[in-house]
Design a protein around this motif. Sequence first.
Motif, PDB file in Angstrom:
ATOM      1  N   GLY A 138     -86.434 -90.291  -9.619  1.00 10.73           N
ATOM      2  CA  GLY A 138     -85.785 -89.070  -9.169  1.00 10.73           C
ATOM      3  C   GLY A 138     -84.358 -89.330  -8.727  1.00 10.73           C
ATOM      4  O   GLY A 138     -83.937 -90.475  -8.532  1.00 10.73           O
ATOM      5  N   VAL A 139     -83.611 -88.258  -8.521  1.00 11.41           N
ATOM      6  CA  VAL A 139     -82.209 -88.364  -8.152  1.00 11.41           C
ATOM      7  C   VAL A 139     -82.025 -88.883  -6.731  1.00 11.41           C
ATOM      8  O   VAL A 139     -80.911 -89.199  -6.316  1.00 11.41           O
ATOM      9  N   GLU A 140     -83.123 -89.014  -5.989  1.00 12.29           N
ATOM     10  CA  GLU A 140     -83.048 -89.618  -4.652  1.00 12.29           C
ATOM     11  C   GLU A 140     -82.699 -91.102  -4.720  1.00 12.29           C
ATOM     12  O   GLU A 140     -82.287 -91.697  -3.714  1.00 12.29           O
ATOM     13  N   ALA A 141     -82.893 -91.712  -5.878  1.00 10.88           N
ATOM     14  CA  ALA A 141     -82.732 -93.155  -6.018  1.00 10.88           C
ATOM     15  C   ALA A 141     -81.273 -93.589  -5.918  1.00 10.88           C
ATOM     16  O   ALA A 141     -80.344 -92.807  -6.143  1.00 10.88           O
ATOM     17  N   ALA A 142     -81.090 -94.860  -5.617  1.00 12.01           N
ATOM     18  CA  ALA A 142     -79.743 -95.436  -5.514  1.00 12.01           C
ATOM     19  C   ALA A 142     -79.152 -95.719  -6.879  1.00 12.01           C
ATOM     20  O   ALA A 142     -79.862 -95.865  -7.875  1.00 12.01           O
ATOM     21  N   GLY A 143     -77.835 -95.807  -6.905  1.00 10.94           N
ATOM     22  CA  GLY A 143     -77.137 -96.251  -8.106  1.00 10.94           C
ATOM     23  C   GLY A 143     -77.084 -95.203  -9.196  1.00 10.94           C
ATOM     24  O   GLY A 143     -77.093 -93.995  -8.937  1.00 10.94           O
ATOM     25  N   ILE A 144     -77.035 -95.679 -10.429  1.00  7.38           N
ATOM     26  CA  ILE A 144     -76.881 -94.796 -11.587  1.00  7.38           C
ATOM     27  C   ILE A 144     -78.144 -93.968 -11.774  1.00  7.38           C
ATOM     28  O   ILE A 144     -79.252 -94.491 -11.839  1.00  7.38           O
ATOM     29  N   ASN A 145     -77.973 -92.659 -11.878  1.00  2.45           N
ATOM     30  CA  ASN A 145     -79.086 -91.733 -12.056  1.00  2.45           C
ATOM     31  C   ASN A 145     -78.852 -90.841 -13.263  1.00  2.45           C
ATOM     32  O   ASN A 145     -77.749 -90.765 -13.804  1.00  2.45           O
ATOM     33  N   SER A 146     -79.904 -90.151 -13.654  1.00  2.00           N
ATOM     34  CA  SER A 146     -79.803 -89.207 -14.758  1.00  2.00           C
ATOM     35  C   SER A 146     -79.002 -87.977 -14.338  1.00  2.00           C
ATOM     36  O   SER A 146     -79.173 -87.468 -13.228  1.00  2.00           O
ATOM     37  N   PRO A 147     -78.149 -87.464 -15.227  1.00  7.04           N
ATOM     38  CA  PRO A 147     -77.428 -86.227 -14.912  1.00  7.04           C
ATOM     39  C   PRO A 147     -78.350 -85.012 -14.816  1.00  7.04           C
ATOM     40  O   PRO A 147     -77.929 -83.947 -14.364  1.00  7.04           O
ATOM     41  N   LEU A 148     -79.615 -85.163 -15.199  1.00 11.20           N
ATOM     42  CA  LEU A 148     -80.569 -84.056 -15.075  1.00 11.20           C
ATOM     43  C   LEU A 148     -80.891 -83.780 -13.605  1.00 11.20           C
ATOM     44  O   LEU A 148     -81.272 -82.664 -13.254  1.00 11.20           O
ATOM     45  N   GLU A 149     -80.813 -84.801 -12.773  1.00 18.41           N
ATOM     46  CA  GLU A 149     -80.986 -84.682 -11.323  1.00 18.41           C
ATOM     47  C   GLU A 149     -82.315 -84.053 -10.899  1.00 18.41           C
ATOM     48  O   GLU A 149     -82.384 -83.245  -9.982  1.00 18.41           O
ATOM     49  N   LEU A 150     -83.394 -84.425 -11.567  1.00 19.80           N
ATOM     50  CA  LEU A 150     -84.718 -83.989 -11.137  1.00 19.80           C
ATOM     51  C   LEU A 150     -85.164 -84.836  -9.944  1.00 19.80           C
ATOM     52  O   LEU A 150     -84.786 -85.993  -9.812  1.00 19.80           O
ATOM     53  N   THR A 151     -85.980 -84.261  -9.077  1.00 22.83           N
ATOM     54  CA  THR A 151     -86.431 -84.976  -7.891  1.00 22.83           C
ATOM     55  C   THR A 151     -87.768 -85.673  -8.143  1.00 22.83           C
ATOM     56  O   THR A 151     -88.548 -85.255  -8.999  1.00 22.83           O
ATOM     57  N   THR A 152     -88.018 -86.712  -7.379  1.00 22.71           N
ATOM     58  CA  THR A 152     -89.275 -87.447  -7.503  1.00 22.71           C
ATOM     59  C   THR A 152     -90.473 -86.528  -7.262  1.00 22.71           C
ATOM     60  O   THR A 152     -91.467 -86.569  -7.993  1.00 22.71           O
ATOM     61  N   LEU A 153     -90.385 -85.696  -6.244  1.00 22.00           N
ATOM     62  CA  LEU A 153     -91.493 -84.815  -5.870  1.00 22.00           C
ATOM     63  C   LEU A 153     -91.901 -83.882  -7.000  1.00 22.00           C
ATOM     64  O   LEU A 153     -93.087 -83.601  -7.197  1.00 22.00           O
ATOM     65  N   THR A 154     -90.936 -83.407  -7.761  1.00 26.47           N
ATOM     66  CA  THR A 154     -91.258 -82.480  -8.855  1.00 26.47           C
ATOM     67  C   THR A 154     -91.545 -83.209 -10.164  1.00 26.47           C
ATOM     68  O   THR A 154     -92.326 -82.730 -10.985  1.00 26.47           O
ATOM     69  N   LEU A 155     -90.925 -84.381 -10.346  1.00 27.87           N
ATOM     70  CA  LEU A 155     -91.068 -85.089 -11.615  1.00 27.87           C
ATOM     71  C   LEU A 155     -92.438 -85.734 -11.780  1.00 27.87           C
ATOM     72  O   LEU A 155     -93.059 -85.631 -12.857  1.00 27.87           O
ATOM     73  N   ILE A 156     -92.945 -86.377 -10.728  1.00 29.42           N
ATOM     74  CA  ILE A 156     -94.199 -87.126 -10.848  1.00 29.42           C
ATOM     75  C   ILE A 156     -95.367 -86.250 -11.313  1.00 29.42           C
ATOM     76  O   ILE A 156     -96.044 -86.584 -12.294  1.00 29.42           O
ATOM     77  N   PRO A 157     -95.658 -85.114 -10.662  1.00 32.15           N
ATOM     78  CA  PRO A 157     -96.820 -84.333 -11.124  1.00 32.15           C
ATOM     79  C   PRO A 157     -96.657 -83.783 -12.534  1.00 32.15           C
ATOM     80  O   PRO A 157     -97.643 -83.668 -13.275  1.00 32.15           O
ATOM     81  N   GLN A 158     -95.444 -83.473 -12.930  1.00 29.55           N
ATOM     82  CA  GLN A 158     -95.240 -82.987 -14.300  1.00 29.55           C
ATOM     83  C   GLN A 158     -95.548 -84.084 -15.316  1.00 29.55           C
ATOM     84  O   GLN A 158     -96.150 -83.826 -16.372  1.00 29.55           O
ATOM     85  N   LEU A 159     -95.158 -85.317 -14.998  1.00 30.45           N
ATOM     86  CA  LEU A 159     -95.441 -86.422 -15.914  1.00 30.45           C
ATOM     87  C   LEU A 159     -96.934 -86.738 -15.937  1.00 30.45           C
ATOM     88  O   LEU A 159     -97.508 -86.962 -17.002  1.00 30.45           O
ATOM     89  N   VAL A 160     -97.540 -86.774 -14.770  1.00 28.88           N
ATOM     90  CA  VAL A 160     -98.965 -87.088 -14.696  1.00 28.88           C
ATOM     91  C   VAL A 160     -99.790 -86.080 -15.496  1.00 28.88           C
ATOM     92  O   VAL A 160    -100.807 -86.436 -16.114  1.00 28.88           O
ATOM     93  N   ASP A 161     -99.345 -84.841 -15.518  1.00 31.39           N
ATOM     94  CA  ASP A 161    -100.045 -83.808 -16.283  1.00 31.39           C
ATOM     95  C   ASP A 161     -99.918 -84.004 -17.790  1.00 31.39           C
ATOM     96  O   ASP A 161    -100.756 -83.506 -18.554  1.00 31.39           O
ATOM     97  N   ARG A 162     -98.865 -84.700 -18.220  1.00 31.48           N
ATOM     98  CA  ARG A 162     -98.577 -84.787 -19.654  1.00 31.48           C
ATOM     99  C   ARG A 162     -98.737 -86.185 -20.249  1.00 31.48           C
ATOM    100  O   ARG A 162     -98.812 -86.333 -21.477  1.00 31.48           O
ATOM    101  N   ILE A 163     -98.778 -87.201 -19.399  1.00 31.90           N
ATOM    102  CA  ILE A 163     -98.719 -88.585 -19.856  1.00 31.90           C
ATOM    103  C   ILE A 163    -100.059 -89.275 -19.659  1.00 31.90           C
ATOM    104  O   ILE A 163    -100.769 -89.040 -18.687  1.00 31.90           O
TER     105      ILE A 163
END
Length: 312
Positions: A138-163
Amino acid sequence: MFPICELFKIRYPLIQGGMGNISHAALTAAVSNAGGLGTLGCGTLSVDEVASRIRETRMLTDQPFALNIAIRVSPYTEALIDLAIAEKIPVVSLSAGNPAPYIARLQAASIKTIAVVASVKQALKAEQAGADVLVAEGVEAAGINSPLELTTLTLIPQLVDRINIPVLAAGGIGDGRGLAAVLLLGAAGAQLGTRLIATEEAKVHSAYKAHLMDATDTDTRIIGRSVGFVRRVLDGPYVERLTAETPAAFLDQTNESYHITGALEGDEEKGYVNAGLVAGLIHDVPTVAELFTRMMAEAEEQLKQTTTRFTT
């Protein structure tokens, strides 16, 4: 036993993020010796420099550790893949680029692969390419991040549902409560970066560690957004003076030499330090072993309390 622990032959579901050119053997070995998966970050280091750090790490631990190759950042990506195979590195983390061209080659050499992703689309592509594990950052992380700027809280459950492969969470995790939270979201474990900087074994300048301990919730900032980049750093004099108006100027003013100046030399007048939003949660400098023991105990207690709330 967490499934990710069985896969990587580690004790705790905690892995170290790649730290680029400030990565070093002492911290990598400490993470592995403490029960996690240590990671040597290649950054822009030459193949010979990385090979030297691999040898040094092996002198300090007999436990598994990973190599992080930032695909578009390193000018030596192909040679580093060859090095990982030659050195029989058990796990390779691929970030900052398309991992697909390298996964099959690594797996043919019995190397587990981690792909760092920042969106559902990237995750699906990495899974299709055959990655063994994903790190969702997620964009909370240090250093170089994705310009999409998704957050860890929202990204994890979406991935778990699909991956259908394990997903590790990265960004904003620095204590057992954060670990418990991402486990409840369905993550298989967590990747830590900034929190590991503030440990005894991290060979960074004491001023960097002190700055992290003094940081509040609002003391990190994103730089580069106006020129198409997203990099999270700790506020400081050099950062405040940045005036890059083009992508090329930004890359020049934030190259690894300035990070080394801030992180290893402790001079934030002439350089900068990366830091995630978790900086506001850092108040001490334990050993890595102490940190991991504490995090696992906190996570277990937090999960017990959560279960109790819902069953009483």
